[in-house]
Scaffold this active site. Structure first.
Site, PDB file in Angstrom:
ATOM      1  N   ASP A 298      -3.320 -12.628 -14.291  1.00  0.00           N
ATOM      2  CA  ASP A 298      -3.975 -13.592 -14.988  1.00  0.00           C
ATOM      3  C   ASP A 298      -5.070 -12.825 -15.986  1.00  0.00           C
ATOM      4  O   ASP A 298      -5.733 -11.818 -15.897  1.00  0.00           O
ATOM      5  CB  ASP A 298      -4.454 -14.534 -14.088  1.00  0.00           C
TER       6      ASP A 298
ATOM      7  N   TYR B   1      -1.730  -7.421  19.676  1.00  0.00           N
ATOM      8  CA  TYR B   1      -1.029  -7.872  20.792  1.00  0.00           C
ATOM      9  C   TYR B   1      -0.468  -6.859  21.882  1.00  0.00           C
ATOM     10  O   TYR B   1      -0.492  -6.790  22.815  1.00  0.00           O
ATOM     11  CB  TYR B   1       0.138  -8.681  20.683  1.00  0.00           C
TER      12      TYR B   1
ATOM     13  N   GLU C  61       1.394 -10.099 -11.331  1.00  0.00           N
ATOM     14  CA  GLU C  61       0.967 -10.831 -10.136  1.00  0.00           C
ATOM     15  C   GLU C  61       1.376 -11.939  -9.616  1.00  0.00           C
ATOM     16  O   GLU C  61       1.130 -12.252  -8.320  1.00  0.00           O
ATOM     17  CB  GLU C  61      -0.586 -11.176 -10.844  1.00  0.00           C
TER      18      GLU C  61
END
Lengths: 442, 363
Positions: free
Chosen positions: B250, B105, B198
């Site tokens: 995981d 912007y 995580e």
């Protein structure tokens, strides 16, 4: 045209042409088939039907006579009031006056009453006049319509196309009726002389060969031919292949310069390309095709292709879809020429011939004769190619301009921010832009 | 500890500014000499990205690309690059920060238009390549941010907070790893390790279960694939404080890769250095844990298997533990999430798994 009552109009037409010799005026306007021609040259009409038809139409709808005023530029002006004796196909002279021609006026004026509906016919009438102006750029046309509105189509050129020469009929184009007429007036005593004297490009050698081919003795008297012999002779003429092709000297095409001038004047396009094809012939009738393509400017965009058709300098404004030119225009893959149907372009096709190959008696559609359609197609292709080249060049110039403007937009910014980064004066990029412009110029 | 870090941060800023100014000078001189401004920089194309086993990360090769303002195709991105250099110079000089979105912007205020944020992001990557510094070094940060919690006292260096100190246990949700924290100096810590996680759920659980005290650890929430500022922050914890780093993800190929990017970086960032922590360790959850700890699990899907095949060929995965675990995933065809430990109660992971694992991987 002036409106007198609801559907009654007086149509007044004036020209500054050669005028009509006084004695011919009644016959010229009030007898059908007055111009029974033995010789051929391209002219606006063929049988002299058009004017007489209008007068006849006026007479049967209004029962009023026609007034014809004409002078060939002599000291006299002749003024006739005429009607047609329909049963006997003869003019009836109701009144004939002779006036002094003080101003040496030359031309013809016809005033005829007709019944009709101007407002309904108006778009076609105006279109007809405009298109007439396209193919007659050397003529100034002024029209005051029943509303009193003035339409002017000013001429932009003062040269006329060369006058056509009169020519004999070509043997391939002869029909039995014409043959009868020629036999009636001939003074030849033998068929050998007859063939040479009355037919186009027939010399002694060709006449001999033909008569041998047709099985007629050279010394046969043409006036003594039996009706079935005349039919056989005509058939033989059509199938004999050694006749020389017709010469186009009897034609009066507009020419590329005049056609271009007419298109520029009335259609005001951005680009115009025209082409006059070499003379050709179908069934012994010589013809010349002239085509044009106009693009941009005041040419409107339309969903369908804009087609202007002309025959012997007369616009054809009805029955477009039955015309051979329409068929050809629709068969062309315009994308090959960088054109799509949404783009503003118009195609013009002008056929000049001693015998226009009409499709119907309405004389609004050209028939699909292979010789004719081939010339039209090749002509359109040629001008379309020229337009394609023009559009490509234009597109290229546009791209170059856009390219330059991109440099002109970004280079100063690069200079500005580099300078701010380095806290120094903004370097000048004008030299770089100048160099680009020079490169584009090459 | 403090002294060296301060010097480093300030020197780096000075060097960034200097490089940016030099870039501006070069372009000005090129224009003044009558040539189109241009720059030569390392190519980031696939053929020029190599794995460097010594650095244990991807690096760019010797291939370069030339960008010239005389080439119409380069013109617009080149202008963008120069503007970006100017804009980040302003940011860095004034010690202001901006996000990737914000940069997009900001450009409009200078009549520079990017089609979308992707375009401005890629120009930022160009500038990173030109300078050899990461965007965080010239004060442009990504939107997403992760968090840290633990006994570490930092001292801010950003304007208005200069000299202010904060202990990273002050907030029970953790402290966001944003521009201010990334550039802060490390003052002191009692921790002897870093545990990076995580998932947000586990991060909160660890704080609640006082893992930072029980295990003397600084906890870092990765929020999936860790943002660069977080990777840089972990590197600093490891390099400046000498803390070992243990990463928990995981048990699937995607989790493995989250750990790997922290350790060895990504090919996308081959043009920047100092983002990796080569000595960090992937501590779980391993494929073997699914069996050993009888964790609830799911069958591997086709995309998982495809990804495993890719990882197997990846030079970063040459190490023994990686190969062992990839083969195990392939053999068992099972995967599971960090949260799977909750099957045995909320504290099972902290009470049973974590101490055992840290013992196994710890030095």
């Amino acid at each position: 045209m002036n409106e007198k009552s609801e559907n009654l109009y007086v149509l007044r037409i004036e020209d500054n042409g050669s005028g009509i010799p006084a004695d011919f005026v009644p016959l010229a306007f009030c007898q059908f088939l007055f111009s029974s021609k033995y010789k051929l040259k391209q002219s606006r009409g063929t049988f002299g039907l058009g004017g007489t038809m209008t007068i006849l139409y006026g007479q049967i709808t209004t029962n009023k006579p026609v007034k014809v005023i004409s002078s060939t530029g002599t000291s006299k002006i002749y003024e006739y009031t005429l009607m047609i004796d329909i049963e006997r196909n003869r003019p009836v002279i109701l009144d004939r006056r002779v006036r002094e021609n003080e101003n040496k006026w030359r031309g013809t004026i016809v005033e005829v009453y007709v019944e009709g509906d101007y407002y309904k016919a108006m778009p076609k009438i105006l279109e007809y006049l405009r298109q007439t102006a396209i193919v007659n750029p050397y003529a100034s046309i002024t029209f005051v319509d029943p509303r009193g509105r003035l339409y002017k189509f000013e001429r932009t050129v003062s040269v006329l196309p060369p006058q056509p020469r009169e020519t004999l009929p070509h043997p391939h184009g002869i029909d039995v009726e014409t043959m009868y007429r020629i036999i009636r007036v001939t003074s030849c005593k033998t068929l050998l002389d007859f063939m040479q004297k009355h037919f186009h490009r027939v010399g002694k050698r060709i006449a001999k060969n033909f008569l041998r081919f047709a099985g007629f003795p050279e010394d046969a008297d043409p006036k003594k031919l039996k009706p079935e012999e005349i039919v056989n002779l005509v058939h033989a003429m059509k199938s004999f292949e050694e006749f020389l092709p017709p010469d186009a000297g009897c034609l009066s095409p507009l020419g590329e310069n005049l056609l271009k001038a007419g298109v520029l004047k009335e259609l005001e396009p951005e680009f115009v390309a025209v082409s006059q094809r070499k003379p050709s012939a179908y069934s012994g009738h010589p013809f010349i095709i002239e085509v044009g393509i106009a693009y941009g400017g005041k040419i409107p965009t339309s969903e369908d292709i804009l087609l202007y058709r002309f025959a012997n300098k007369i616009p054809l404004v009805y029955d477009e879809s039955g015309d051979v030119s329409w068929k050809i225009v629709k068969s062309i893959n315009w994308r090959n020429y960088g054109l799509t149907s949404g783009m503003p372009f118009a195609v013009l096709v002008h056929i000049c011939s001693t015998k226009i190959p009409w499709k119907t008696v309405g004389k609004e559609m050209i028939a699909d004769r292979p010789e004719v359609s081939r010339e039209i197609l090749n002509g359109i292709r040629e001008v379309a190619r020229q337009l394609d080249i023009y559009l490509s060049k234009k597109e290229k110039a546009k791209r170059e301009k856009a390219r330059l403007s991109i440099f002109a937009k970004y280079l100063p910014k690069i200079a500005e921010f580099s300078a701010k980064l380095a806290s120094r004066d903004t370097p000048n990029v004008d030299e770089l832009l100048r160099r680009l412009r020079r490169l584009e110029g090459e | 500890m403090k002294g060296s870090s301060v010097m480093k941060s300030r020197e780096k800023r000075k060097d960034v500014l200097l490089k940016l100014e030099k870039f501006g000078h070069e372009l000005c001189e090129q224009i003044e000499k009558g040539s189109f401004p241009h720059i030569t920089m390392p190519s980031r194309s696939i053929e020029n990205i190599f794995y460097n086993p010594d650095l244990r990360q991807y690096v760019l090769g010797n291939k370069t690309v030339k960008r010239s303002a005389g080439n119409i195709r380069h013109l617009r991105p080149f202008t963008h690059l120069v503007w970006m250099a100017y804009f980040t110079h302003e940011l860095t000089t004034n010690q202001k920060t901006s996000t990737l979105r914000d940069v997009f912007y900001s450009a409009q205020a200078y009549d520079i238009s990017f089609q979308d944020q992707d375009e401005s992001d890629s120009i930022i990557t160009d500038l990173e390549t030109v300078l050899g510094y990461t965007r965080e070094d010239f004060n442009v940060f990504p939107e997403e941010s992760s968090a840290v919690f633990g006994d570490l006292t930092i001292e801010y260096t950003v304007p208005n907070y200069e000299g202010k100190r904060l202990n990273l246990t002050s907030h029970p949700d953790g402290v966001m790893i944003g521009p201010a924290l990334t550039s802060a100096d490390f003052v002191e810590t009692s921790a002897d390790k870093v545990i990076a996680i995580e998932k947000g759920g586990l991060f909160t659980r660890f704080i609640e279960e006082r893992v930072h005290e029980k295990f003397n650890a600084i906890l870092v929430f990765l929020r999936g694939q860790a943002p660069r500022s977080t990777r840089y922050f972990i590197r600093r914890l490891n390099q400046e404080l000498g803390l070992p780093v243990y990463i928990f993800t995981d048990a699937d190929p995607w989790g493995m890769h989250i750990a790997m990017v922290i350790i060895s970086g990504s090919a996308n960032a081959a043009h920047v250095k100092e983002l990796t922590t080569p000595d960090a360790k992937w501590a779980g959850v391993w494929a073997s844990d699914i069996v050993n700890y009888k964790l609830p699990n799911d069958k591997l899907e086709d995309v998982d298997i495809k990804r495993l095949h890719e990882l197997m060929r990846d030079p970063r995965y040459k190490g023994e533990i990686w190969q062992r675990e990839i083969n195990l995933f392939m053999k068992n065809q099972r995967k599971c999430e960090l949260e799977a430990f909750s099957r045995y109660g909320l504290t099972h992971i902290v009470d049973a798994y974590l101490p055992q694992r840290l013992k196994e991987v710890g030095d």
